[in-house]
Write a protein that holds these residues in place. Structure first.
Motif, mmCIF file in Angstrom:
data_model
loop_
_atom_site.group_PDB
_atom_site.id
_atom_site.type_symbol
_atom_site.label_atom_id
_atom_site.label_comp_id
_atom_site.label_asym_id
_atom_site.label_seq_id
_atom_site.Cartn_x
_atom_site.Cartn_y
_atom_site.Cartn_z
ATOM 1 N N GLY A 55 0.790 -1.220 0.000
ATOM 2 C CA GLY A 55 0.000 0.000 0.000
ATOM 3 C C GLY A 55 0.826 1.275 0.000
ATOM 4 N N GLU A 56 2.119 1.137 0.057
ATOM 5 C CA GLU A 56 2.979 2.309 0.140
ATOM 6 C C GLU A 56 3.271 2.861 -1.258
ATOM 7 O OE1 GLU A 56 6.883 3.546 2.813
ATOM 8 O OE2 GLU A 56 6.700 1.501 2.101
ATOM 9 N N VAL A 57 3.414 4.176 -1.363
ATOM 10 C CA VAL A 57 3.852 4.802 -2.606
ATOM 11 C C VAL A 57 5.217 5.431 -2.362
ATOM 12 C CG1 VAL A 57 3.374 6.569 -4.344
ATOM 13 C CG2 VAL A 57 1.482 5.264 -3.340
ATOM 14 N N VAL A 58 6.217 4.909 -3.069
ATOM 15 C CA VAL A 58 7.584 5.400 -2.905
ATOM 16 C C VAL A 58 8.013 6.065 -4.200
ATOM 17 C CG1 VAL A 58 9.985 4.731 -2.522
ATOM 18 C CG2 VAL A 58 8.158 3.587 -1.246
ATOM 19 N N CYS A 59 8.435 7.328 -4.119
ATOM 20 C CA CYS A 59 8.934 8.011 -5.303
ATOM 21 C C CYS A 59 10.454 8.102 -5.231
ATOM 22 C CB CYS A 59 8.346 9.414 -5.421
ATOM 23 S SG CYS A 59 6.661 9.395 -6.030
ATOM 24 N N ILE A 60 11.104 7.777 -6.347
ATOM 25 C CA ILE A 60 12.551 7.884 -6.420
ATOM 26 C C ILE A 60 12.892 9.064 -7.322
ATOM 27 C CG2 ILE A 60 14.702 6.701 -6.991
ATOM 28 C CD1 ILE A 60 13.228 4.060 -6.658
ATOM 29 N N ILE A 61 13.596 10.047 -6.750
ATOM 30 C CA ILE A 61 13.993 11.212 -7.529
ATOM 31 C C ILE A 61 15.515 11.277 -7.577
ATOM 32 C CG2 ILE A 61 11.902 12.494 -6.944
ATOM 33 C CD1 ILE A 61 13.605 14.086 -4.925
ATOM 34 N N GLY A 62 16.024 12.133 -8.430
ATOM 35 C CA GLY A 62 17.469 12.275 -8.529
ATOM 36 C C GLY A 62 17.882 12.641 -9.939
ATOM 37 N N PRO A 63 19.129 13.114 -10.092
ATOM 38 C CA PRO A 63 19.592 13.554 -11.410
ATOM 39 C C PRO A 63 19.688 12.399 -12.407
ATOM 40 C CG PRO A 63 21.389 13.630 -9.803
ATOM 41 C CD PRO A 63 20.147 13.315 -9.049
ATOM 42 N N SER A 64 19.708 12.741 -13.701
ATOM 43 C CA SER A 64 19.875 11.719 -14.734
ATOM 44 C C SER A 64 21.193 10.994 -14.515
ATOM 45 C CB SER A 64 19.899 12.359 -16.116
ATOM 46 O OG SER A 64 18.735 13.099 -16.310
ATOM 47 N N GLY A 65 21.191 9.701 -14.764
ATOM 48 C CA GLY A 65 22.423 8.934 -14.616
ATOM 49 C C GLY A 65 22.703 8.532 -13.185
ATOM 50 N N SER A 66 21.745 8.753 -12.280
ATOM 51 C CA SER A 66 21.999 8.413 -10.884
ATOM 52 C C SER A 66 21.692 6.943 -10.601
ATOM 53 C CB SER A 66 21.170 9.313 -9.966
ATOM 54 O OG SER A 66 19.798 9.172 -10.265
ATOM 55 N N GLY A 67 21.134 6.233 -11.598
ATOM 56 C CA GLY A 67 20.872 4.800 -11.422
ATOM 57 C C GLY A 67 19.450 4.487 -11.017
ATOM 58 N N LYS A 68 18.548 5.497 -11.036
ATOM 59 C CA LYS A 68 17.166 5.267 -10.612
ATOM 60 C C LYS A 68 16.477 4.190 -11.438
ATOM 61 C CE LYS A 68 15.752 9.404 -11.756
ATOM 62 N NZ LYS A 68 16.838 10.086 -12.448
ATOM 63 N N SER A 69 16.576 4.358 -12.766
ATOM 64 C CA SER A 69 15.890 3.400 -13.645
ATOM 65 C C SER A 69 16.522 2.020 -13.553
ATOM 66 C CB SER A 69 15.924 3.882 -15.102
ATOM 67 O OG SER A 69 15.096 5.001 -15.251
ATOM 68 N N THR A 70 17.836 1.978 -13.494
ATOM 69 C CA THR A 70 18.519 0.679 -13.372
ATOM 70 C C THR A 70 18.068 -0.028 -12.106
ATOM 71 O OG1 THR A 70 20.409 1.637 -14.498
ATOM 72 C CG2 THR A 70 20.771 -0.448 -13.347
ATOM 73 N N PHE A 71 17.940 0.737 -11.034
ATOM 74 C CA PHE A 71 17.478 0.176 -9.773
ATOM 75 C C PHE A 71 16.095 -0.457 -9.944
ATOM 76 C CE2 PHE A 71 15.217 1.251 -5.664
ATOM 77 C CZ PHE A 71 15.541 0.037 -5.070
ATOM 78 N N LEU A 72 15.202 0.310 -10.558
ATOM 79 C CA LEU A 72 13.837 -0.187 -10.758
ATOM 80 C C LEU A 72 13.851 -1.466 -11.601
ATOM 81 C CD1 LEU A 72 11.089 1.064 -9.873
ATOM 82 C CD2 LEU A 72 10.794 1.772 -12.240
ATOM 83 N N ARG A 73 14.705 -1.463 -12.644
ATOM 84 C CA ARG A 73 14.760 -2.617 -13.550
ATOM 85 C C ARG A 73 15.421 -3.828 -12.901
ATOM 86 N NH1 ARG A 73 14.420 -1.566 -18.978
ATOM 87 N NH2 ARG A 73 16.289 -2.765 -19.422
ATOM 88 N N CYS A 74 16.228 -3.582 -11.882
ATOM 89 C CA CYS A 74 16.808 -4.709 -11.146
ATOM 90 C C CYS A 74 15.749 -5.411 -10.301
ATOM 91 C CB CYS A 74 17.945 -4.237 -10.228
ATOM 92 S SG CYS A 74 19.510 -4.012 -11.089
ATOM 93 N N ILE A 75 14.723 -4.653 -9.894
ATOM 94 C CA ILE A 75 13.711 -5.249 -9.017
ATOM 95 C C ILE A 75 12.970 -6.370 -9.739
ATOM 96 C CG2 ILE A 75 11.564 -4.808 -7.753
ATOM 97 C CD1 ILE A 75 12.635 -2.044 -7.084
ATOM 98 N N ASN A 76 12.572 -6.148 -11.004
ATOM 99 C CA ASN A 76 11.882 -7.248 -11.700
ATOM 100 C C ASN A 76 12.815 -7.967 -12.671
ATOM 101 O OD1 ASN A 76 12.013 -5.412 -13.784
ATOM 102 N ND2 ASN A 76 9.858 -5.571 -14.356
ATOM 103 N N ARG A 77 14.088 -7.807 -12.456
ATOM 104 C CA ARG A 77 15.142 -8.541 -13.150
ATOM 105 C C ARG A 77 15.162 -8.306 -14.658
ATOM 106 N NH1 ARG A 77 15.729 -14.549 -10.856
ATOM 107 N NH2 ARG A 77 15.611 -15.276 -12.984
ATOM 108 N N LEU A 78 14.675 -7.144 -15.104
ATOM 109 C CA LEU A 78 14.945 -6.783 -16.487
ATOM 110 C C LEU A 78 16.444 -6.532 -16.625
ATOM 111 C CD1 LEU A 78 12.009 -4.470 -17.653
ATOM 112 C CD2 LEU A 78 12.421 -6.864 -18.176
ATOM 113 N N GLU A 79 17.071 -6.115 -15.514
ATOM 114 C CA GLU A 79 18.532 -6.121 -15.404
ATOM 115 C C GLU A 79 18.866 -7.121 -14.302
ATOM 116 O OE1 GLU A 79 20.378 -4.448 -17.376
ATOM 117 O OE2 GLU A 79 19.155 -2.745 -18.044
ATOM 118 N N THR A 80 19.939 -7.877 -14.523
ATOM 119 C CA THR A 80 20.361 -8.811 -13.487
ATOM 120 C C THR A 80 21.294 -8.093 -12.521
ATOM 121 O OG1 THR A 80 20.325 -10.468 -15.210
ATOM 122 C CG2 THR A 80 21.317 -11.118 -13.115
ATOM 123 N N PRO A 81 20.919 -8.067 -11.235
ATOM 124 C CA PRO A 81 21.783 -7.387 -10.261
ATOM 125 C C PRO A 81 23.162 -8.069 -10.183
ATOM 126 C CG PRO A 81 19.639 -7.893 -9.305
ATOM 127 C CD PRO A 81 19.708 -8.600 -10.617
#
Lengths: 218, 241
Positions: free
Chosen positions: B27-53
Motif C-alpha cells: 500500500g505504500e507509494v515510494v517516489c525515487i527522484i534524482g539527477p539523470s544517470g543516478s541509477g534510478k531506472s537501473t534500480f527499478l529494472r533490477c527489481i523485476n530482473r529486467l537487469e540482473t543485479p
C-alpha cells in the motif's frame, strides 16, 4: 511462326510448371531453414550462431551453379543417396534462398524494438510467448518485401539448374533451339515467359503488402 | 512486501548501483527522484530482473528474486511495470494490448479478459478508444493504455519508470491523475519520476538517489522543505527553480 505457337509455347508451358514448382517449394523450405538460421544468428547461443554463420558463408561464397553441381554430383557419390535432378534442383534453391533469408529474418527480428520484448517480459510472458505473440508479428510484416524480392531472385535462379539438366523452362528452350536453330523466337519467347511470371509475382506482392496493413484484436 | 538489500549493479567496469537497500510495504507509494544517470531506472529494472543485479538481494514476500532458480515470471505477473516509452504493441488495438497478457498466461479466458480490459480502459478514461491502434493515440493516452495493460494482470504492486518523461507537458497531468487514483485505491507503487509535485502530493516516502547510491530518504515534506543532505538540497534548488 506456327511452330512457335504450336510447339514452342506448349513446350515452355510444360517447363514453366517445373520452374514454378521448384521455385515455390524451394522458397518455402528455404523460409523454414532461413527462419531457423536467422533466429540462430540473433540468439545468444555461440554454437547456433556459429553453425548459421558457417552455412551462410558457404552459400554466399560459392556460385549457385557450383552449388547445383555439388548437390547433384557430389552428394550422391559420397552418400549413395541418388537425387533426381528435380529433387536436387529443389534442394539447391532451398539451401541457396535459405542463406539469404537468414539475413532477412535476422534483420527483421532485430528491428523489433527491445522495449516490446521488455513489456512482454514485465507482464509475465514466457520467452516463447514473447517471440510468437510480440516479436514475430511485426517482424514478419517488415520482412514481406524482402521475402518477395528473394522469391523473384530464386525464381530466376532456377534457370541456372539447366547445368544439372533439370527440365525447367530454360532447359526446354535450349533443347528446342538446339534442334531448330531458331534462337530469336525461342529466347525471346523464353524471356517473355519469365517477364510475365515475375510481373504476376510483383502484383501479388502489391496485394499482400496492402492486405497486411490489417488490425489484430486478440 | 518488496525488500531490497545491498543491491549493486555494474555494467563492465562502470558501477551503476552501490549498496542500495530499500523496503516497501504493502500500500505504500515510494517516489525515487534524482539527477539523470543516478541509477534510478537501473534500480527499478533490477527489481523485476529486467537487469540482473551484480550483488545483493531482492526479496518479494520473503522470496529471493535474485536466486536464479526463482521463477521470475511469477513475480512479474504480480508486479507490473510502466515504461517511459509506453512500449505498446503496435500491431494490436488498444483492447488487444490490454487483454493479451491475462489470456496468454491463462489467468482469464477471452470473454473475461475482454470484460476486465474494458473496465480498466474505462478507469483510465479510454473506453472509447478500445478499437483504436496505439499509433493513433497521443502520448498521454498511450501511457494510460500502458497502465491499463499492466493493471490487467491484477498486480499487487506497480513499478513506474519515468512514466511522464516522454510526454508533452500538457499531457503529463492526465497520466498523473490516473496514478493518483491508483495510489488512492491503495496500490503499492514505486515511481521513478521527475515530477516533484506528484512526489510531494502522493508519495508516502521519497528517495533521493545520486551516483548510484541512496543519498537520503524520508517523508516528502521533510525531503522537500528541509533536506538534510547538501546534494539533495542543491538538486531540488536546480529542479524547482
Amino acid at each position: 511462326m506456327s511452330d512457335v505457337i504450336h510447339t514452342l509455347v506448349p513446350l515452355l508451358l510444360s517447363g514453366l510448371k517445373l520452374t514454378v514448382l521448384i521455385a515455390v517449394v524451394g522458397i518455402l523450405c528455404g523460409f523454414v531453414i532461413g527462419s531457423l538460421s536467422g533466429y540462430a544468428l540473433q540468439s545468444h547461443s555461440r554454437a547456433a550462431h556459429g553453425i548459421a554463420y558457417f552455412y551462410i558463408w558457404i552459400i554466399r561464397g560459392t556460385p549457385i551453379i557450383v552449388q547445383a553441381l555439388y548437390v547433384y554430383y557430389v552428394i550422391p557419390s559420397v552418400t549413395n543417396i541418388n537425387l533426381s535432378s528435380t529433387a536436387a534442383g529443389i534442394l539447391v534453391i532451398t539451401l541457396n534462398s535459405g542463406a539469404f533469408i537468414s539475413e532477412i529474418v535476422r534483420g527483421a527480428l532485430e528491428s523489433v524494438d527491445g522495449g516490446q520484448r521488455e513489456a512482454g517480459a514485465s507482464l509475465g510472458l514466457t520467452g516463447f510467448q514473447i517471440l510468437t505473440h510480440i516479436v514475430i508479428p511485426p517482424a514478419f510484416r517488415s520482412m514481406v518485401p524482402a521475402l518477395f524480392n528473394q522469391f523473384i531472385i530464386s525464381l530466376k535462379d532456377t534457370a541456372m539448374l539447366t547445368i544439372i539438366v533439370v527440365n525447367e523452362m530454360t532447359q526446354k528452350a535450349m533443347a528446342y533451339s538446339a534442334l531448330t536453330f531458331d534462337y530469336v523466337h525461342t529466347y525471346t519467347t523464353l524471356a517473355l515467359f519469365y517477364l510475365v511470371l515475375i510481373t504476376v509475382l510483383m502484383l501479388i506482392q502489391k496485394l499482400v503488402e496492402k492486405k497486411i496493413g490489417g488490425v489484430r484484436n486478440d | 512486501m518488496i525488500d531490497v538489500s545491498h543491491l549493486s549493479k555494474n555494467f563492465g567496469d562502470l558501477e551503476v548501483l552501490r549498496d542500495i537497500s530499500l523496503s516497501v510495504d504493502e500500500g505504500e507509494v515510494v517516489c525515487i527522484i534524482g539527477p539523470s544517470g543516478s541509477g534510478k531506472s537501473t534500480f527499478l529494472r533490477c527489481i523485476n530482473r529486467l537487469e540482473t543485479p551484480s550483488g545483493g538481494t531482492v526479496r518479494y514476500c520473503g522470496k529471493d528474486l535474485t536466486d536464479p532458480s526463482t521463477d521470475i515470471r511469477r513475480f512479474r505477473e504480480e508486479v507490473g511495470m510502466v515504461f517511459q516509452k509506453f512500449n505498446l504493441f503496435p500491431l494490436r488495438t488498444v483492447l488487444g494490448n490490454v487483454m493479451l497478457a491475462p489470456v496468454l498466461t491463462g489467468r482469464k479466458n477471452k470473454p473475461e479478459a475482454r470484460e476486465l480490459s474494458i473496465g480498466l480502459l474505462r478507469k483510465v478514461g479510454l473506453e472509447d478508444k478500445a478499437d483504436a491502434m496505439p499509433a493513433t493515440l497521443s502520448g498521454g493516452q498511450q501511457q494510460r493504455v500502458a497502465i491499463a495493460r499492466a493493471l490487467a494482470m491484477e498486480p499487487k504492486a506497480l513499478l513506474f519508470d519515468e512514466p511522464t518523461s516522454a510526454l508533452d507537458p500538457e499531457l503529463v497531468g492526465e497520466v498523473l491523475k490516473v496514478m493518483k487514483d491508483l495510489a488512492k485505491d491503495g496500490m503499492t507503487m514505486i515511481v521513478v519520476t521527475h515530477e516533484m509535485g506528484f512526489a510531494r502530493d502522493v508519495a508516502d516516502r521519497v528517495i533521493f538517489m545520486a551516483d548510484g547510491v541512496i543519498v537520503e530518504e524520508g517523508k516528502p515534506e521533510d525531503i522537500f522543505t528541509h533536506p538534510k543532505e547538501e546534494r539533495t538540497h542543491s538538486f531540488l534548488l536546480r529542479i524547482l527553480n
